[in-house]
Motif scaffolding. Structure first.
Motif, PDB file in Angstrom:
ATOM      1  N   GLU A  98       0.886  -1.188   0.028  1.00 30.00           N
ATOM      2  CA  GLU A  98      -0.061   0.069  -0.044  1.00 30.00           C
ATOM      3  C   GLU A  98       1.057   1.270   0.021  1.00 30.00           C
ATOM      4  N   GLY A 147       1.472   4.912  -1.969  1.00 25.92           N
ATOM      5  CA  GLY A 147       0.968   6.085  -2.891  1.00 25.92           C
ATOM      6  C   GLY A 147       0.941   7.597  -2.350  1.00 25.92           C
ATOM      7  N   ARG A 148       0.043   8.416  -2.793  1.00 25.53           N
ATOM      8  CA  ARG A 148       0.305   9.632  -2.497  1.00 25.53           C
ATOM      9  C   ARG A 148      -0.036   9.861  -0.960  1.00 25.53           C
ATOM     10  N   HIS A 204      -0.637   7.018   0.783  1.00 27.53           N
ATOM     11  CA  HIS A 204      -0.378   5.446   1.668  1.00 27.53           C
ATOM     12  C   HIS A 204       1.073   5.359   1.818  1.00 27.53           C
ATOM     13  N   ASP A 217     -15.639  -0.053  -5.632  1.00 32.67           N
ATOM     14  CA  ASP A 217     -14.382   0.555  -4.996  1.00 32.67           C
ATOM     15  C   ASP A 217     -14.117   1.481  -6.029  1.00 32.67           C
ATOM     16  N   GLN A 218     -13.942   1.359  -7.268  1.00 32.01           N
ATOM     17  CA  GLN A 218     -13.704   2.186  -8.192  1.00 32.01           C
ATOM     18  C   GLN A 218     -14.363   3.650  -8.539  1.00 32.01           C
ATOM     19  N   LEU A 271     -16.436   4.521  -6.053  1.00 33.25           N
ATOM     20  CA  LEU A 271     -16.219   5.293  -4.740  1.00 33.25           C
ATOM     21  C   LEU A 271     -15.222   5.987  -4.794  1.00 33.25           C
ATOM     22  N   VAL A 272     -13.926   5.588  -5.349  1.00 32.53           N
ATOM     23  CA  VAL A 272     -12.570   6.365  -5.301  1.00 32.53           C
ATOM     24  C   VAL A 272     -12.582   7.505  -6.542  1.00 32.53           C
ATOM     25  N   GLU A 273     -13.327   7.093  -7.493  1.00 35.15           N
ATOM     26  CA  GLU A 273     -13.247   8.297  -8.710  1.00 35.15           C
ATOM     27  C   GLU A 273     -14.361   9.147  -8.677  1.00 35.15           C
ATOM     28  N   GLU A 284     -15.715   9.853  -3.425  1.00 36.50           N
ATOM     29  CA  GLU A 284     -14.838  10.557  -2.552  1.00 36.50           C
ATOM     30  C   GLU A 284     -13.959  12.009  -2.922  1.00 36.50           C
ATOM     31  N   ARG A 301     -21.389   0.867   9.742  1.00 31.27           N
ATOM     32  CA  ARG A 301     -20.018   1.099   9.529  1.00 31.27           C
ATOM     33  C   ARG A 301     -20.026   2.767   8.875  1.00 31.27           C
ATOM     34  N   GLU A 357     -17.194   6.000   7.315  1.00 33.95           N
ATOM     35  CA  GLU A 357     -16.037   6.347   7.054  1.00 33.95           C
ATOM     36  C   GLU A 357     -15.759   7.921   7.246  1.00 33.95           C
ATOM     37  N   GLU A 399      -9.982  10.195   2.857  1.00 36.30           N
ATOM     38  CA  GLU A 399     -10.500   9.204   3.818  1.00 36.30           C
ATOM     39  C   GLU A 399      -9.603   9.134   5.239  1.00 36.30           C
ATOM     40  N   ASN A 426     -12.038   4.863   9.912  1.00 34.96           N
ATOM     41  CA  ASN A 426     -13.099   3.966   9.382  1.00 34.96           C
ATOM     42  C   ASN A 426     -13.665   3.427  10.882  1.00 34.96           C
TER      43      ASN A 426
END
Lengths: 187, 296
Positions: B84, B86-87, B89, B163-164, B166-168, B171, B205, B207, B214, B217
């Motif tokens: 994990e 990235g910018r 992570h 997920d995609q 949600l991220v693109e 979020e 749940r 976030e 993010e 959680n």
């Protein structure tokens, strides 16, 4: 074979039979979700952009790319002839494929040629080249246009702006990345 | 790498968090970082450490402390997740987790609001890139997909695009004015969370998002050991990248879960929060040493 976790800026991968280079990369992963590898890629032959999000199980072949040191021999119309320094093979690259690089090629210049599946797709020039000024108008004294540069033509036919003191017969250094004048060269 | 001012701010940031939880009657705990068995999570790849693994979260042992009688506990610790990077992570990052007995996810949201308000008061040199004093946005996952995506959350799950999207699509639009709580996740995305009463298709749940990023959680804990065992079995069944991990049940944890009636817990990434408070764009700029600065 590369997997998605190998993706990073600058990596070259094969997609649908064409070589691509990753130009922008970001890893993201929503909480508890799957890893997403978000990429911008450039087709190394056509220059087309591709924006794509990959997942962990995506796989990529390595493109058959090879960089070879070659010498520029001459051009005939739109065909530019190069010779491999090691095995003396000769290849032809078109003006179209060379793009702006054609502006800076001098006879016998050494450069790197990038081949994909043995076909040339790109050349890498030295960052600076020295070229002869073949046409330069004299600086008109009292020019009130307010500019402090003038256009000249160099031996390859390329036209660029230079300071007014540059005259015909001068050698000037040019930055091949930007195509801009750097300095006058004394030889 | 942080400069002198950054290091002092980071120390003040940790001090203020500890002070907040101490004042709220929380007990600071520290649990083992190397663990022989991790809770199965299909999207987290652990980093081995000899015969053990480095923790990806301290949750297992913090919940066992709840079972042992702790009512309110918190921990600040390093967590590790392979690959994990990235910018936003780091494979090694600092997590804040806190747990409350006899509480649910709404109580954790209140904690978040109070914690941020407290930090804003304690850290005058920091930037809070959202309005904290207004009521924080609460948006369900279903509402967010209806608002920002071409397909519903349920449809997105069915075609493996959740997920995609949600991220693109989702979020980047969260936490821009006030912080946003994105709540009520589809049940299959909340292996350790309790079903929402009256809405069996979602889990309690949430976030927390600030500036599209993010930060935390949290959820109302699932405390039924039989149901939890079933969810772990399902999770193990979908896991492919096991890399030598044994598909064993955390039996002590499941046994302890039966001793808890109701609880809620939350994990917050402190490097990311601190990055926001510094007004930086990369998590590497919020830690003492980024991975690229280590000797190798």
């Amino acid at each position: 074979m590369y997997s998605a976790s190998d993706l990073r800026k600058g990596l070259k991968v094969l997609i649908d039979g064409a070589p691509y280079v990753v130009t922008e990369f970001d890893f993201s992963k929503p909480g508890k979700g799957q890893a997403l590898y978000r990429c911008k890629l450039r087709n190394m032959i056509t220059g087309n952009q591709l924006v794509q999000t990959y997942r962990s199980n995506d796989k990529f072949d390595k493109p058959a790319l090879e960089e070879r040191k070659m010498q520029f021999l001459y051009n005939q119309e739109n065909e530019y002839h190069f010779m491999d320094n090691e095995n003396f093979d000769q290849i032809v690259i078109t003006r179209e494929q060379l793009g702006d690089n054609a502006n800076f090629l001098q006879d016998n210049m050494e450069l790197q040629v990038l081949l994909f599946e043995d076909k040339p797709i790109d050349v890498t020039l030295p960052i600076f080249v020295n070229l002869l000024v073949t046409v330069a108008e004299p600086w008109a004294k009292g020019d009130t246009s307010g500019t402090d540069t003038k256009p000249v033509t160099v031996e390859t036919g390329y036209v660029l702006n230079v300071p007014p003191f540059v005259v015909e017969g001068d050698k000037i250094q040019i930055d091949t990345r930007t195509g801009a004048y750097v300095t006058r060269v004394k030889e | 790498m942080l400069d002198q001012e950054g290091l002092h701010l980071r120390a003040a940031f940790f001090r203020a968090i500890r002070l907040f939880f101490q004042e709220q009657g929380f007990l600071e705990v520290d649990t083992p970082i190397r663990q022989p068995l991790l809770i199965p999570e299909q999207n987290i790849v652990p980093i081995p450490s000899g015969t053990h693994f480095l923790q990806s979260s301290p949750e297992l042992y913090m919940k066992r402390l709840l079972a042992a009688g702790c009512e309110r506990i918190f921990q600040i610790c390093h967590c590790f997740r392979q690959g994990e990077r990235g910018r936003l992570h780091l494979e090694e990052f600092v997590m804040l987790e806190w747990y409350r007995l006899d509480a649910d996810y709404a109580d954790l949201m209140t904690d978040c609001e109070q914690l941020f308000g407290f930090l804003a008061g304690e850290l005058p040199g920091c930037i809070f890139p959202a309005h904290l004093d207004l009521g924080w946005e609460r948006l369900t996952v279903a509402e967010a997909f209806a608002r920002y995506c071409p397909i519903s959350a349920a449809e997105a799950l069915a075609v493996d695009m959740f997920d995609q999207l949600l991220v693109e699509q989702v979020e980047p639009r969260l936490g821009l004015n006030t912080p946003t709580f994105l709540c009520d996740y589809p049940l299959e995305l909340a292996s350790l969370a309790r079903q929402k009463p009256g809405q069996p298709e979602v889990a309690e749940r949430f976030e927390l998002y600030v500036s599209g990023i993010e930060l935390a959680n949290g959820f109302s804990e699932l405390t039924d050991p039989d149901l939890q065992r079933k969810r772990f079995e399902e999770e193990y069944a979908t896991m492919e990248n096991e890399r030598g991990r044994q598909k064993k049940m955390p039996e002590h944890f499941l046994e302890d879960l039966g001793k808890i009636e109701q609880a809620a817990g939350i994990a917050m990434g402190l490097d990311r929060l601190f990055m926001l408070l510094l007004g930086r764009k990369k998590i590497d700029d919020a830690v003492s040493f980024a991975p690229g600065e280590l000797d190798s």
